[in-house]
Design a protein around this motif. Structure first.
Motif, PDB file in Angstrom:
ATOM      1  N   SER A 149       0.815  -1.216   0.000  1.00  0.00           N
ATOM      2  CA  SER A 149       0.000   0.000   0.000  1.00  0.00           C
ATOM      3  C   SER A 149       0.849   1.267   0.000  1.00  0.00           C
ATOM      4  N   GLN A 150       2.122   1.156   0.360  1.00  0.00           N
ATOM      5  CA  GLN A 150       2.968   2.342   0.423  1.00  0.00           C
ATOM      6  C   GLN A 150       4.122   2.341  -0.564  1.00  0.00           C
ATOM      7  N   GLU A 151       4.554   1.184  -1.025  1.00  0.00           N
ATOM      8  CA  GLU A 151       5.800   1.131  -1.794  1.00  0.00           C
ATOM      9  C   GLU A 151       5.643   0.750  -3.259  1.00  0.00           C
TER      10      GLU A 151
END
Length: 192
Positions: A97-99
């Motif tokens: 979800s972030q990378e």
């Protein structure tokens, strides 16, 4: 070879694997154009066959533009964001979800950073387990933010080679080649 177009034709034969009569510069320019890639000398002028055939002196700007366009075409032919993520999943964990990368440059940075971090983690755990083990002379890999700026000293390229070919490039217990590469990189930076 460059002014005759032979090298470019050989590259296109290998890269595109399509039936085509690679008859020189024009066929290479057309193949790039069909893929949406324009070899540009500057913002306004595209490379022409005539520019590429100039031999006295060689039109280096035109040849560099074609080489750049061929590298872009190669990236588009063989690399996808999904492929990069799949490759990274084989050796590293990450927070999806972030990378997750959003474009090809970000995907390349994502892959290089994961390779570098994984290699450093492996080397760090070996050093903890064996304090007398190999020390890559303070070899510290940066987290990459800008692909062109951050790749300039060769450390990340060396990390990729060490990661994928550890027995050939970075044999265990031999830190000296890393130190020599670092010394060479420092010397090159001072003379640019």
């Amino acid at each position: 070879m460059l002014t005759a177009g032979e090298l470019y034709c050989m590259i296109c034969t290998q890269m595109f694997r399509e039936p085509c009569d690679w008859g020189g510069h024009w066929s290479v320019i057309q193949a790039l154009s069909r893929r949406g890639i324009q070899a540009m000398e500057d913002e306004e002028n595209g490379v022409s066959q005539e520019n590429l055939q100039e031999a006295q002196p060689i039109n280096l700007k035109s040849h560099l533009a074609v080489l750049d366009a061929l590298m872009e075409a190669y990236i588009n032919e063989v690399i996808s964001i999904e492929g990069v993520v799949t490759a990274v999943k084989k050796f590293a964990t990450f927070n999806a979800s972030q990378e997750l990368p959003y474009d090809m440059e970000d995907a390349l940075l994502f892959w290089l950073n994961k390779v570098g971090r994984t290699l450093q983690d492996r080397r760090g755990s070996k050093k903890v387990n064996d304090p007398e083990g190999s020390d890559p002379s303070g070899w510290d890999l940066p987290t990459l933010d800008d692909i062109l700026k951050d790749l300039s000293d060769g450390r990340v390229l060396l990390a990729v080679l060490c990661f994928y070919c550890p027995n050939h490039i970075c044999p265990e217990g031999q830190a000296r080649p890393l130190a020599e590469l670092h010394e060479t990189a420092v010397m090159c930076c001072h003379h640019n």
